[in-house]
Each structure stands twice: as structure tokens, then as C-alpha cells.
Design a protein around this motif. Structure first.
Motif, PDB file in Angstrom:
ATOM      1  N   ALA A   1       0.826  -1.212   0.000  1.00 39.61           N
ATOM      2  CA  ALA A   1       0.000   0.000   0.000  1.00 39.61           C
ATOM      3  C   ALA A   1       0.856   1.257   0.000  1.00 39.61           C
ATOM      4  N   TYR A   2       2.058   1.169   0.546  1.00 37.56           N
ATOM      5  CA  TYR A   2       2.965   2.317   0.627  1.00 37.56           C
ATOM      6  C   TYR A   2       3.607   2.661  -0.724  1.00 37.56           C
TER       7      TYR A   2
ATOM      8  N   VAL B   1      -7.486  -5.733 -11.219  1.00 41.84           N
ATOM      9  CA  VAL B   1      -6.750  -6.380 -12.314  1.00 41.84           C
ATOM     10  C   VAL B   1      -6.092  -5.329 -13.200  1.00 41.84           C
ATOM     11  N   ALA B   2      -6.811  -4.236 -13.500  1.00 41.45           N
ATOM     12  CA  ALA B   2      -6.235  -3.174 -14.335  1.00 41.45           C
ATOM     13  C   ALA B   2      -5.026  -2.544 -13.654  1.00 41.45           C
ATOM     14  N   ALA B   3      -5.130  -2.322 -12.334  1.00 40.66           N
ATOM     15  CA  ALA B   3      -4.014  -1.721 -11.606  1.00 40.66           C
ATOM     16  C   ALA B   3      -2.810  -2.656 -11.553  1.00 40.66           C
ATOM     17  N   MET B   4      -3.047  -3.948 -11.344  1.00 49.79           N
ATOM     18  CA  MET B   4      -1.933  -4.900 -11.265  1.00 49.79           C
ATOM     19  C   MET B   4      -1.264  -5.096 -12.623  1.00 49.79           C
ATOM     20  N   ASP B   5      -2.047  -5.034 -13.700  1.00 52.37           N
ATOM     21  CA  ASP B   5      -1.451  -5.147 -15.032  1.00 52.37           C
ATOM     22  C   ASP B   5      -0.469  -4.008 -15.300  1.00 52.37           C
ATOM     23  N   GLU B   6      -0.704  -2.874 -14.663  1.00 51.75           N
ATOM     24  CA  GLU B   6       0.164  -1.711 -14.844  1.00 51.75           C
ATOM     25  C   GLU B   6       1.155  -1.565 -13.687  1.00 51.75           C
ATOM     26  N   TYR B   7       1.240  -2.569 -12.812  1.00 54.97           N
ATOM     27  CA  TYR B   7       2.126  -2.552 -11.644  1.00 54.97           C
ATOM     28  C   TYR B   7       1.807  -1.391 -10.696  1.00 54.97           C
ATOM     29  N   GLN B   8       0.552  -0.988 -10.672  1.00 51.44           N
ATOM     30  CA  GLN B   8       0.107   0.049  -9.737  1.00 51.44           C
ATOM     31  C   GLN B   8      -0.503  -0.664  -8.525  1.00 51.44           C
TER      32      GLN B   8
ATOM     33  N   ALA C   1      -4.452  -0.972  -6.310  1.00 53.19           N
ATOM     34  CA  ALA C   1      -5.060  -2.306  -6.191  1.00 53.19           C
ATOM     35  C   ALA C   1      -5.428  -2.604  -4.740  1.00 53.19           C
ATOM     36  N   THR C   2      -4.502  -2.319  -3.820  1.00 53.92           N
ATOM     37  CA  THR C   2      -4.813  -2.559  -2.399  1.00 53.92           C
ATOM     38  C   THR C   2      -5.923  -1.639  -1.914  1.00 53.92           C
TER      39      THR C   2
ATOM     40  N   LEU D   1      -9.314 -12.586  -4.495  1.00 52.55           N
ATOM     41  CA  LEU D   1      -8.845 -11.284  -4.959  1.00 52.55           C
ATOM     42  C   LEU D   1      -7.751 -10.736  -4.038  1.00 52.55           C
ATOM     43  N   LEU D   2      -7.888 -11.006  -2.744  1.00 53.01           N
ATOM     44  CA  LEU D   2      -6.946 -10.501  -1.749  1.00 53.01           C
ATOM     45  C   LEU D   2      -5.706 -11.378  -1.607  1.00 53.01           C
ATOM     46  N   HIS D   3      -5.769 -12.611  -2.103  1.00 52.15           N
ATOM     47  CA  HIS D   3      -4.731 -13.611  -1.825  1.00 52.15           C
ATOM     48  C   HIS D   3      -3.304 -13.169  -2.139  1.00 52.15           C
ATOM     49  N   PRO D   4      -3.001 -12.528  -3.273  1.00 53.13           N
ATOM     50  CA  PRO D   4      -1.598 -12.152  -3.521  1.00 53.13           C
ATOM     51  C   PRO D   4      -1.023 -11.208  -2.476  1.00 53.13           C
ATOM     52  N   PHE D   5      -1.886 -10.457  -1.797  1.00 49.90           N
ATOM     53  CA  PHE D   5      -1.424  -9.475  -0.830  1.00 49.90           C
ATOM     54  C   PHE D   5      -1.405 -10.026   0.598  1.00 49.90           C
ATOM     55  N   MET D   6      -2.283 -10.989   0.891  1.00 51.17           N
ATOM     56  CA  MET D   6      -2.332 -11.611   2.218  1.00 51.17           C
ATOM     57  C   MET D   6      -2.469 -13.123   2.051  1.00 51.17           C
TER      58      MET D   6
END
Length: 645
Positions: A132-133, A202-209, A213-214, A262-267
Motif C-alpha cells: 500500500a505504501y 486487475v487493471a491496476a496490477m497489469d500496470e504494476y500500480q 489495487a490494495t 482477490l486478496l490472496h496475492p497481498f495476504m
């Protein structure tokens, strides 16, 4: 990276994993290491080693300073994950080669930043915070308090799933598919929000943003699912509409299952634990035994309802206005549920607010919300909360507040509005105002309209409270009681037969608990154990008291009430483990009490309330015949005492 695959041999791993898609590294070694990897790979392998490079930020302390042992601001990730005391932080300085003066300075820095040490946060909370940071650019100013906040949020997710499991039930079967046809509006809305969240993530993760996403995932879980939909689920579960219950359960399950993926990659750890607890279709569970290999969610266009989302967004604005009004009047108890009227300026506005008025009532803790087009339909004695130029909320306050004090408060608001209007008109009358851009002129005109609408509503409310003050007072209860003839106690006592000894309630103690008064009498009381805490492992001693009106559990040390159940037809009680524990629950909550007297407690609650004849019969010696005999005896005693009906 090809050397790790045993180059120059042509291994299977080399063919499968080289070249790679992405390299993640820090910007400070971009030319020291990344450039050399590219040149070596081009020279020896003839291809680029990776197509993209993601540069992560440098982690600094909460004040933006680079982490340094001499400053005492170095944060070991393990210390955040597992927690550490202030003494432990001080000891971590001893293993290096710092000068004693620098150690003292570092200890002072640690004491200033972490006076109580660092709380245990867990891996998932730290991971989520760092991702998130990433919106801060090349540097991350890590504040441990934010990581602690995400740890608390993990608790919220756990509680949300626990509540869902309680409402789904042990026999629930997960749906293989969902259709929006004939769904309740609340279900359509939350599924639309879920799919929009998937789309944004998904759009944010495709752009590495990763930070957006979080934010999208956090907003869905916190503000849409937990704060709104789960609250809307509660009255549905308390209703008798089985079709709506089934649709709501399926929707709740879908939101949890898809939301966890949806949350799994982050937690990863928390989501795996919670996902395994969810019921799943047999074929789905067999194909995907772990959330790690389950497919990542994709947006389904058939579940997007933009118009409904706009209505629900507006309903949240109305809800917040009503909550704010309740707060201003001190109506903080959930038992205070006043009626609310929404005055709409036109039919189009009413059509927008009307379909979601029941949801506004639930979320604002109101008895009922009625949408009207005329103020003549609104009773006197209402507090006013202007929502905007189209809608004004009226909350019935008669009998809940002091009208005289309310008139003074509203008159102050009228004066403040008049001053704001005068200030705005003076600004609009200035010679240079003609040069102001049109969009600012339009905004000022809208403000004037809002002030006029607010003033009209306040003046109308003042008149209503004045009429309440002018109305003649209602007759006092003492005078009414004096007019009514008192029943003859001697005659009633003569008619009523004395109850049998074995059916008498236990005699109350010499000093009754402070909450027992009037006709509220003790039926049974005793010591029990109740478990609480994040994982339900913290044992608490409680005094359980059953009266003829409610079931209360207290802290025996100071006799403060820790919770209660009002005796009502929706109350259910059952033995969980014989001679060990029993469960008391309503559609809103569930509690487990541990006592060797569990069966007796369940029996006396059912016997007192007469909720379930079959369950009572299963506990009573002699079965249904013994139960029926006791019921007949009660009916006979009531008949002898002169009661009918």
C-alpha cells in the motif's frame, strides 16, 4: 539468472524458466547489477534475460530518514512480524560495532519512536502495508502504527467470515453459479461492487500500480461488504422469506470466496486459512484444493449495475446525514429507533431514493423510512437534516428530546446560515465578480439554493417544536392510576391455587442484582465460562442469570452486564456438548456458555419460553407425554384462576 539453471548444460529448468518475464529490484543497483545481467545474457545466451524491470522503493522510517543503526531507527521485519519489547530493541544494538555514545543516542531514538516496543503484526499485515505504501514513489516512510492498523483489519476479515459461517449454517451447499435475475437490490449492488473491484484491481496490477489495487480491495471489504452488506443481511436472516434468505446466503458466500481470492496475492496466509473454512462445491474443492492454485477472479459484465450503485451511493449520503442528526441529539443507543421521513422535491428524486429506503432504515438504525413529496405528510416534532437541494431528512424526536432546547439550537443554525448567505451575497455583489469563471458562479448559485432549502427546513422544524410546547400536557400516570380501581389482592390469591413444590422457581437471593426490578424476577442463575478473543481462546468467568424477561451474563467481580438476550420467539437454545456447553442465539448474535449444568440450562430456558415442544420433550423424562401432562396442568391452573383465552 541462467547460471542458477546449471548453464551451460541444456537443462529442463533452463528451457522452462529462462528468459523470465519480470525482474524486481531496487533503483540503487540498476546500473551496478541489472545492466550487467543484461549484457552477460546477451553475450552468452543471445537473448534478454527479462522483458520488464520493476523498481521497488527504499524503506525509510516514519520521519523520512534513511534507516541507520546509529540513529536507532532500523526496523527488522521479523520484529514487526513477531513483535518485540523496547528492551529487545535496545539489545539489538549491542551486537554491532557502535560506539557507546552512539548506542546511547540510538536507544533514545528507539524510546522516542517505540516507547512500548513494536506490537506483533504478522506477515500479511506487513506485506499489505508495504504494498500500500508504494504510492509514495521511490521512498517509503514506514510507520509501524499503520501496519498495526492492518493487523486489526485482518481481525475484521476473520470476524466477517465467522459471522457468515454462522448464517450459512452447517448444511449450506455452495452454489455452482449465480444469476442476477430476481435478486434483491442489496445482492445486485454488492455483486456489482465486487465486479467493479475486480476490474479496478486487475487493471491496476497489469500496470504494476499495486497501491491502487490494495485501495480497491480494502474499500470493498471494509466499506461495501462489512459496513453495508453484512448489516443489510441481518434483517433478511431474521425474516421468514426463505427465497430471499437463500439468495442472500449465496451472494454472501460468493463475495467472501471471490473476495478472498482477490486478496490472496497481498495476504496469502490469512486468505488460505479463511478460504479453507468456506464450504465449496465438491468438484470445485477437488480441482482446487488450495487458494494458491485457484483462478484469479475476472470481471463479469452481467453483474455490473451502474444505476443501482449510484442509488446506493446516494443512500449512504442520506444515511450519514441521519446518523449525524442522531449523534447531535444524543440518540446513540440502538434501542432508540425513531421514524424518519425523506421529503423529496420531485418524483424523479423519490424514484431514486424510494427503492433503497428500507436499506437506509437499517443502516441508520431507524424504525422506518418513508419517502414523501409533501411536508403535510410529516408529523410535528421532527429534527431536520438537509441532505441536499433535492432531499431533506426529518427524524421524529417527540418524546426523545427537550423541545425548548432544540428550538434554541435550531435558531442558532438559522443565524449561522443567514451569516453565510450574507457573506456569499456580498461576494457576488463585488464589482470584479463579473470576471469570475462561470463554473464558480454556478457553484455559488447552488450554495445559495442549498442555504435557502436548509433555512426553510429549519424554520419549519422550529414551528413544529413550538406547537409541541404549546400543546396541553398529557395526563400523568399517577392520576390515571388513581382513577383506575385497584384489583382485590385477597380475592385473586383465593382463586389462584398454590403451585407444586417441584415447579416453583428458585427463591431470589437476599439482595437481587441491580438490573432486576418490577416484574423482572430471577428464574435461574449460576456460574458459567465464556470464551472470547480473536481465536476464541480467552476464558472469562461469567454469572449467568435467567429472568422472566431476559437472559443476562455479568462479570461476577463488579456485577456489570457484559451482554444479554431478550426473551423472544426468535431466541434459540441448544445443547452443544452434553454436560459441557450450550448455545444461545438469535439471528443477530450467538454465544456459547460452558457449564456442567448445560442440559438443565437449555431445559429451563425452553420450558420458561415454551419455544419448541419437541426439543423440550427430548430433554424431559417421559418424553412428549410428560410434557403434555405439564402443559395440561398449567392450563388447568390458569382456568381455575379465572383466566380465559
Amino acid at each position: 539468472p541462467f547460471s542458477s539453471f546449471k548453464w551451460p548444460r541444456e537443462t529442463d529448468d533452463l528451457k522452462a524458466f529462462f528468459p523470465t518475464q519480470l525482474l524486481e529490484t531496487g533503483h540503487d543497483i540498476l546500473f551496478f547489477w541489472v545492466a550487467r545481467m543484461v549484457m552477460m545474457s546477451r553475450c552468452l545466451m543471445g537473448v534478454l534475460p527479462f522483458k520488464e524491470v520493476f523498481l521497488h522503493a527504499m524503506v525509510r522510517d516514519a520521519h523520512g530518514r534513511k534507516m541507520s543503526k546509529s540513529l536507532g531507527n532500523v526496523i527488522d521485519p521479523i520484529s514487526v512480524i513477531e513483535g518485540i519489547t523496547l528492551d529487545g530493541l535496545h539489545k539489538s544494538l549491542q551486537g554491532g560495532n557502535l560506539d557507546p555514545k552512539e548506542i546511547k543516542k540510538a536507544e533514545e531514538g528507539q524510546k522516542a519512536d517505540f516507547p512500548d516496543g513494536i506490537e506483533e503484526c504478522g506477515t500479511d499485515a506487513l506485506r499489505f502495508a508495504l504494498v500500500a505504501y508504494t504510492s509514495q514513489g521511490r521512498d517509503v516512510n514506514l510507520d509501524v502504527k499503520r501496519v498495526v492498523g492492518y493487523r486489526h483489519w485482518c481481525n475484521k476479515l476473520f470476524n466477517a467470515l465467522r459471522y457468515a459461517m454462522m448464517n450459512l449454517g452447517d448444511s449450506y451447499k455452495a452454489p455452482e453459479e449465480l444469476s442476477p435475475k430476481d435478486m434483491p437490490l442489496s445482492c445486485k449492488w454488492i455483486l456489482s461492487r465486487l465486479n467493479n473491484t475486480i476490474k479496478s484491481t486487475v487493471a491496476a496490477m497489469d500496470e504494476y500500480q499495486f497501491s491502487p489495487a490494495t485501495t480497491a480491495i480494502y474499500s470493498f471489504w471494509q466499506y461495501d461488504l462489512c459496513d453495508v452488506f453484512i448489516e443489510l443481511v441481518k434483517p433478511v436472516m431474521a425474516s421468514d422469506d426463505e427465497k430471499e434468505k437463500k439468495q442472500t446466503r449465496d451472494t454472501l458466500w460468493a463475495c467472501l470466496e471471490v473476495g478472498l481470492r482477490l486478496l490472496h496475492p497481498f495476504m496469502p496466509f490469512l486468505t488460505e486459512e479463511l478460504w479453507q473454512r468456506l464450504p465449496k462445491a465438491e468438484a470445485y474443492a477437488k480441482e482446487f484444493p488450495s487458494i494458491t492454485i485457484a483462478p484469479y477472479p475476472t470481471c463479469s459484465e452481467e453483474f455490473l449495475f451502474a444505476d443501482l450503485e449510484n442509488k446506493m451511493t446516494y443512500s449512504s449520503v442520506v444515511t450519514n446525514k441521519i446518523r449525524s442528526l442522531r449523534q447531535n441529539y444524543g440518540l446513540t443507543s440502538n434501542k432508540q429507533r425513531p421514524d424518519v421521513w425523506l421529503l423529496c422535491n420531485d418524483q424523479a428524486t423519490l424514484d431514486k431514493v424510494g427503492p433503497v429506503s428500507a436499506y437506509v432504515a437499517t443502516l441508520s438504525t431507524s424504525n422506518k423510512v418513508t419517502c414523501v413529496l409533501s411536508s403535510a405528510e410529516i408529523p410535528e416534532g421532527c429534527g431536520v437534516a438537509p441532505v441536499d437541494s433535492q432531499v431533506t431528512a426529518y427524524v421524529l424526536l417527540a418524546g426523545l428530546i427537550d423541545p425548548a432546547a432544540e428550538i434554541k439550537r435550531l435558531e442558532k443554525k438559522v443565524q449561522a446560515g443567514a451569516q453565510a448567505e450574507k457573506k456569499l451575497r456580498d461576494k457576488m455583489n463585488m464589482p470584479d465578480y463579473a470576471k469570475t469563471p462561470q463554473k464558480f458562479k454556478d457553484a455559488d448559485n447552488d450554495k445559495l439554493k442549498d442555504l435557502a432549502t436548509e433555512k426553510a427546513g429549519l424554520e419549519e422544524a422550529i414551528e413544529g417544536f413550538k406547537k409541541i410546547l404549546a400543546a396541553p400536557p398529557a395526563p400523568k400516570k399517577e392520576e390515571e392510576a388513581a382513577k383506575a380501581p385497584a384489583p382485590k389482592k385477597e380475592e385473586e390469591a383465593a382463586k389462584a391455587p398454590s403451585p407444586k413444590k417441584e415447579e416453583e422457581a428458585p427463591a431470589p437471593a437476599d439482595s437481587e442484582p441491580w438490573f432486576v426490578e418490577g416484574e423482572n424476577k430471577i428464574i435461574k442463575k449460576g456460574d458459567v465460562t465464556k470464551y472470547s478473543g480473536f481465536l476464541g481462546m480467552m476464558a472469562k468467568k461469567r454469572l449467568l442469570v435467567l429472568t422472566n424477561l431476559r437472559l443476562v451474563y455479568l462479570d461476577p467481580s463488579d456485577m456489570t452486564i457484559k451482554g444479554e438476550f431478550i426473551l423472544q420467539p426468535r431466541l434459540e437454545v441448544s445443547v452443544k456438548e452434553p454436560n459441557k456447553s450450550f448455545v444461545v442465539k438469535t439471528p443477530e448474535k450467538e454465544r456459547v456458555f460452558y457449564t456442567p449444568d448445560a442440559a438443565a440450562w437449555a431445559k429451563v430456558i425452553y420450558k420458561h419460553e415454551m419455544c419448541d415442544l419437541n426439543y423440550w420433550a427430548s430433554l424431559e423424562e417421559g418424553g412428549a407425554q410428560a410434557v403434555q401432562q405439564k402443559i395440561n396442568e398449567q392450563i388447568q391452573r390458569a382456568t381455575d384462576a379465572g383466566y380465559t383465552g
